[in-house]
Design a protein around this motif. Structure first.
Motif, PDB file in Angstrom:
ATOM      1  N   UNK A 237       3.982   2.464   9.546  1.00 45.26           N
ATOM      2  CA  UNK A 237       4.853   1.680   8.571  1.00 45.26           C
ATOM      3  C   UNK A 237       4.005   1.220   7.439  1.00 45.26           C
ATOM      4  N   UNK A 238       2.900   1.050   7.011  1.00 41.75           N
ATOM      5  CA  UNK A 238       2.520   0.475   5.867  1.00 41.75           C
ATOM      6  C   UNK A 238       1.007   0.736   5.634  1.00 41.75           C
ATOM      7  N   UNK A 239       0.553   0.455   4.402  1.00 43.06           N
ATOM      8  CA  UNK A 239      -0.908   0.519   3.806  1.00 43.06           C
ATOM      9  C   UNK A 239      -1.279  -0.910   3.956  1.00 43.06           C
ATOM     10  N   UNK A 240      -2.571  -1.301   4.292  1.00 45.25           N
ATOM     11  CA  UNK A 240      -3.349  -2.554   3.905  1.00 45.25           C
ATOM     12  C   UNK A 240      -4.524  -2.062   3.123  1.00 45.25           C
ATOM     13  N   UNK A 241      -4.278  -2.802   2.019  1.00 43.89           N
ATOM     14  CA  UNK A 241      -5.612  -2.896   0.974  1.00 43.89           C
ATOM     15  C   UNK A 241      -6.034  -4.128   0.925  1.00 43.89           C
ATOM     16  N   UNK A 242      -7.626  -4.000   0.826  1.00 45.83           N
ATOM     17  CA  UNK A 242      -8.339  -5.362   0.669  1.00 45.83           C
ATOM     18  C   UNK A 242      -9.075  -5.107  -0.490  1.00 45.83           C
ATOM     19  N   UNK A 243      -9.194  -6.110  -1.477  1.00 47.07           N
ATOM     20  CA  UNK A 243      -9.874  -5.926  -2.729  1.00 47.07           C
ATOM     21  C   UNK A 243     -10.696  -7.180  -2.727  1.00 47.07           C
ATOM     22  N   UNK A 244     -11.928  -6.940  -2.825  1.00 43.09           N
ATOM     23  CA  UNK A 244     -12.822  -7.869  -3.209  1.00 43.09           C
ATOM     24  C   UNK A 244     -12.948  -8.527  -4.546  1.00 43.09           C
ATOM     25  N   UNK A 245     -12.777  -9.804  -5.050  1.00 41.32           N
ATOM     26  CA  UNK A 245     -12.707  -9.988  -6.284  1.00 41.32           C
ATOM     27  C   UNK A 245     -13.549 -11.659  -6.419  1.00 41.32           C
ATOM     28  N   UNK A 246     -14.858 -11.478  -6.439  1.00 37.52           N
ATOM     29  CA  UNK A 246     -15.504 -12.847  -6.275  1.00 37.52           C
ATOM     30  C   UNK A 246     -15.473 -13.231  -7.716  1.00 37.52           C
ATOM     31  N   UNK A 247     -15.473 -14.733  -7.683  1.00 36.40           N
ATOM     32  CA  UNK A 247     -15.278 -15.477  -8.993  1.00 36.40           C
ATOM     33  C   UNK A 247     -13.877 -15.562  -9.716  1.00 36.40           C
ATOM     34  N   UNK A 248     -12.873 -14.813  -9.169  1.00 35.11           N
ATOM     35  CA  UNK A 248     -11.585 -14.774  -9.732  1.00 35.11           C
ATOM     36  C   UNK A 248     -10.700 -15.823  -9.175  1.00 35.11           C
ATOM     37  N   UNK A 249      -9.676 -16.489  -9.930  1.00 34.67           N
ATOM     38  CA  UNK A 249      -8.811 -17.203  -9.358  1.00 34.67           C
ATOM     39  C   UNK A 249      -7.488 -16.402  -9.156  1.00 34.67           C
TER      40      UNK A 249
ATOM     41  N   UNK B 111     -10.893 -12.696  -1.701  1.00 29.11           N
ATOM     42  CA  UNK B 111     -10.464 -11.667  -1.121  1.00 29.11           C
ATOM     43  C   UNK B 111      -8.807 -11.345  -1.218  1.00 29.11           C
ATOM     44  N   UNK B 112      -8.356 -10.267  -1.764  1.00 29.25           N
ATOM     45  CA  UNK B 112      -7.106  -9.907  -2.191  1.00 29.25           C
ATOM     46  C   UNK B 112      -6.494  -9.044  -0.966  1.00 29.25           C
ATOM     47  N   UNK B 113      -5.486  -9.548  -0.261  1.00 32.03           N
ATOM     48  CA  UNK B 113      -4.897  -8.507   0.779  1.00 32.03           C
ATOM     49  C   UNK B 113      -3.647  -8.221   0.518  1.00 32.03           C
ATOM     50  N   UNK B 114      -3.242  -6.724   0.224  1.00 31.75           N
ATOM     51  CA  UNK B 114      -1.971  -6.353   0.221  1.00 31.75           C
ATOM     52  C   UNK B 114      -1.639  -5.577   1.400  1.00 31.75           C
ATOM     53  N   UNK B 115      -0.358  -5.800   1.543  1.00 33.70           N
ATOM     54  CA  UNK B 115       0.353  -5.076   2.414  1.00 33.70           C
ATOM     55  C   UNK B 115       1.646  -4.293   2.033  1.00 33.70           C
ATOM     56  N   UNK B 116       1.534  -3.003   2.105  1.00 39.08           N
ATOM     57  CA  UNK B 116       2.387  -2.146   1.147  1.00 39.08           C
ATOM     58  C   UNK B 116       3.065  -1.218   2.190  1.00 39.08           C
ATOM     59  N   UNK B 117       4.419  -1.613   2.524  1.00 39.55           N
ATOM     60  CA  UNK B 117       5.232  -0.723   3.543  1.00 39.55           C
ATOM     61  C   UNK B 117       5.434   0.683   2.713  1.00 39.55           C
ATOM     62  N   UNK B 118       5.630   1.582   3.643  1.00 45.67           N
ATOM     63  CA  UNK B 118       5.746   2.825   3.165  1.00 45.67           C
ATOM     64  C   UNK B 118       7.355   3.223   2.800  1.00 45.67           C
ATOM     65  N   UNK B 119       7.723   4.111   1.770  1.00 43.77           N
ATOM     66  CA  UNK B 119       9.155   3.960   1.555  1.00 43.77           C
ATOM     67  C   UNK B 119       9.642   5.558   2.476  1.00 43.77           C
ATOM     68  N   UNK B 120      10.801   5.512   2.542  1.00 44.46           N
ATOM     69  CA  UNK B 120      11.409   6.756   2.938  1.00 44.46           C
ATOM     70  C   UNK B 120      10.700   7.278   4.438  1.00 44.46           C
ATOM     71  N   UNK B 121      10.435   6.329   5.235  1.00 44.18           N
ATOM     72  CA  UNK B 121       9.880   6.947   6.503  1.00 44.18           C
ATOM     73  C   UNK B 121      10.423   8.080   6.983  1.00 44.18           C
ATOM     74  N   UNK B 122       9.770   9.018   7.779  1.00 42.61           N
ATOM     75  CA  UNK B 122      10.597   9.987   8.205  1.00 42.61           C
ATOM     76  C   UNK B 122      11.443   9.801   9.442  1.00 42.61           C
ATOM     77  N   UNK B 123      12.687  10.504   9.374  1.00 43.26           N
ATOM     78  CA  UNK B 123      13.555  10.183  10.354  1.00 43.26           C
ATOM     79  C   UNK B 123      13.297  10.365  11.806  1.00 43.26           C
ATOM     80  N   UNK B 124      13.578   9.129  12.768  1.00 46.95           N
ATOM     81  CA  UNK B 124      13.187   9.307  13.960  1.00 46.95           C
ATOM     82  C   UNK B 124      14.007  10.185  14.943  1.00 46.95           C
TER      83      UNK B 124
END
Length: 117
Positions: free
Chosen positions: A23-35, A99-112
């Motif tokens: 259903x989705x991608x999860x992206x983790x980005x390490x951003x030390x020292x960032x607000x 630590x930034x965590x992005x949850x990015x759902x996929x668009x237009x999933x294939x038909x079931x």
């Protein structure tokens, strides 16, 4: 010490990790020292753009009359392309302790396929 540690990370590219499920991608980005207020995430089709700004100010009393002050202002950017188009309306972002965590759902999933009984 915090200033020196933060400057050490400024020249480096934003480190990321990507996980994919059906259903989705999860992206983790390490951003030390960032607000949190210095982070910008942009989505365009299958592209993700992360911009992280940072400001550091360090003052040291050299003598009673002299203060040594160092300042740094900068930004880092990371752009990645994912295999599938993203549903930007359903995207979520959380930031906690560098630590930034992005949850990015996929668009237009294939038909079931529906089995016929």
């Amino acid at each position: 010490m915090r200033f020196v540690h933060a400057l050490r990370h400024q020249g480096q590219q934003i480190r990321i990790r990507v996980h994919e499920n059906a259903q989705a991608y999860t992206v983790w980005a390490w951003l030390p020292g960032v607000h949190k207020g210095e982070i910008e995430v942009g989505l365009d089709g299958n592209r993700v753009r992360i911009v992280a700004g940072a400001r550091f100010d360090h003052a040291q009393h050299v003598s009673p009359d002299v203060i040594q002050r160092e300042r740094y202002v900068g930004k880092r950017t990371r752009v990645l392309s994912l295999p599938r188009t993203l549903d930007s309306a359903g995207a979520r972002a959380q930031f906690h302790r560098g630590l930034l965590e992005l949850t990015l759902p996929k668009a237009g999933l294939p038909p079931r396929l529906v089995p016929v009984a």
